[in-house]
Design a protein around this motif. Sequence first.
Motif, mmCIF file in Angstrom:
data_model
loop_
_atom_site.group_PDB
_atom_site.id
_atom_site.type_symbol
_atom_site.label_atom_id
_atom_site.label_comp_id
_atom_site.label_asym_id
_atom_site.label_seq_id
_atom_site.Cartn_x
_atom_site.Cartn_y
_atom_site.Cartn_z
ATOM 1 N N THR A 107 0.860 -1.195 0.000
ATOM 2 C CA THR A 107 0.000 0.000 0.000
ATOM 3 C C THR A 107 0.889 1.236 0.000
ATOM 4 O O THR A 107 1.942 1.250 0.634
ATOM 5 C CB THR A 107 -0.906 0.007 1.251
ATOM 6 O OG1 THR A 107 -1.741 -1.150 1.230
ATOM 7 C CG2 THR A 107 -1.788 1.253 1.302
ATOM 8 N N TYR A 134 -8.949 5.942 1.838
ATOM 9 C CA TYR A 134 -8.091 5.228 0.898
ATOM 10 C C TYR A 134 -8.656 5.388 -0.499
ATOM 11 O O TYR A 134 -9.877 5.304 -0.695
ATOM 12 C CB TYR A 134 -8.056 3.733 1.241
ATOM 13 C CG TYR A 134 -7.425 3.472 2.579
ATOM 14 C CD1 TYR A 134 -6.069 3.188 2.682
ATOM 15 C CD2 TYR A 134 -8.181 3.521 3.742
ATOM 16 C CE1 TYR A 134 -5.479 2.966 3.926
ATOM 17 C CE2 TYR A 134 -7.600 3.300 4.980
ATOM 18 C CZ TYR A 134 -6.252 3.031 5.059
ATOM 19 O OH TYR A 134 -5.684 2.820 6.288
ATOM 20 N N LEU A 204 -3.769 0.275 -3.779
ATOM 21 C CA LEU A 204 -4.367 0.975 -2.647
ATOM 22 C C LEU A 204 -3.434 2.067 -2.164
ATOM 23 O O LEU A 204 -2.221 1.864 -2.045
ATOM 24 C CB LEU A 204 -4.604 -0.043 -1.520
ATOM 25 C CG LEU A 204 -5.453 0.412 -0.331
ATOM 26 C CD1 LEU A 204 -6.872 0.756 -0.789
ATOM 27 C CD2 LEU A 204 -5.506 -0.678 0.731
ATOM 28 N N ARG A 205 -4.034 3.224 -1.890
ATOM 29 C CA ARG A 205 -3.249 4.402 -1.499
ATOM 30 C C ARG A 205 -4.041 5.152 -0.441
ATOM 31 O O ARG A 205 -5.231 5.450 -0.639
ATOM 32 C CB ARG A 205 -3.085 5.261 -2.755
ATOM 33 C CG ARG A 205 -2.354 6.542 -2.619
ATOM 34 C CD ARG A 205 -2.084 7.059 -4.030
ATOM 35 N NE ARG A 205 -3.102 7.990 -4.458
ATOM 36 C CZ ARG A 205 -2.932 9.311 -4.478
ATOM 37 N NH1 ARG A 205 -1.773 9.835 -4.123
ATOM 38 N NH2 ARG A 205 -3.901 10.097 -4.876
ATOM 39 N N ARG A 206 -3.404 5.473 0.688
ATOM 40 C CA ARG A 206 -4.103 6.268 1.702
ATOM 41 C C ARG A 206 -3.932 7.747 1.378
ATOM 42 O O ARG A 206 -2.808 8.199 1.137
ATOM 43 C CB ARG A 206 -3.568 5.958 3.104
ATOM 44 C CG ARG A 206 -4.302 6.776 4.175
ATOM 45 C CD ARG A 206 -4.249 6.159 5.537
ATOM 46 N NE ARG A 206 -2.904 6.078 6.079
ATOM 47 C CZ ARG A 206 -2.580 5.309 7.114
ATOM 48 N NH1 ARG A 206 -3.478 4.535 7.678
ATOM 49 N NH2 ARG A 206 -1.347 5.296 7.557
#
Length: 236
Positions: A107, A134, A204-206
Amino acid sequence: MERLQKYIADCGVASRRKAEELMLKGYVEVNGEKVTELGTKIDPEKDEVTFKGKVLKPEKKKVYIMLNKPEGYVTTARDQFGRPTVMDLIKDVKERVVPVGRLDYDTSGLLLLTNDGDIVYKLTHPKNEIDKVYEAKLFGVPDSNTINLFRRGITIDGKKTSPAKIELLKVDGRFSWCNITIHEGRNRQVRKMCQAARHPVASLRRIAEGEIYLGDLKKGSWRYLTDKEIRYLKEL
Ligand code: URA
């Protein structure tokens, strides 16, 4: 070795310039001897500095950092498999900061690091229910059933999640992009929820934690939080 007036300032007594005045007035002693020479250097590890008879200790400066974590880094300080860690990316930070919570190896995105234990506690304690947002690239396109499923909570690892939010941003071929908001921090939670909803995560990226936003910080780069962001964290 360090200039005495800097050391006095680092101990929170006064600014460097004011510290010089205090030295000239004869308030400062090093190892029991009065020092009025402004160029004097000391060894903070070995020398004992007193101000008006009281021993001085440097204040631990609190630092607050935002890193845009790339994929392929672990958030622990050391990895049993020798993989790169986020600490490798913040080598120029002198203070001993720790990551606030975790992000998976695969991530990317917003990771806060600090040496302020109160803030780590506030941000990670489940009772505070801090929203984490996210941006997920998903296989397939979630429909209204999926959106409701997230809203009601999804059972993963035998336990239902708290209500979560999923918002469709765009669709391109087999993939869709969504913002997913959760406030728990269970292991691989977003990935498992999406898997359970039959829309596995492709990436996935916060992008946000409470009111702290990743913005356009480049992947692999870090910055200090602004005063406004720090104030927000302290008021939580
Ligand atoms: N959920 C995940 O699945 N992975 C993360 O890194 C964070 C939240």
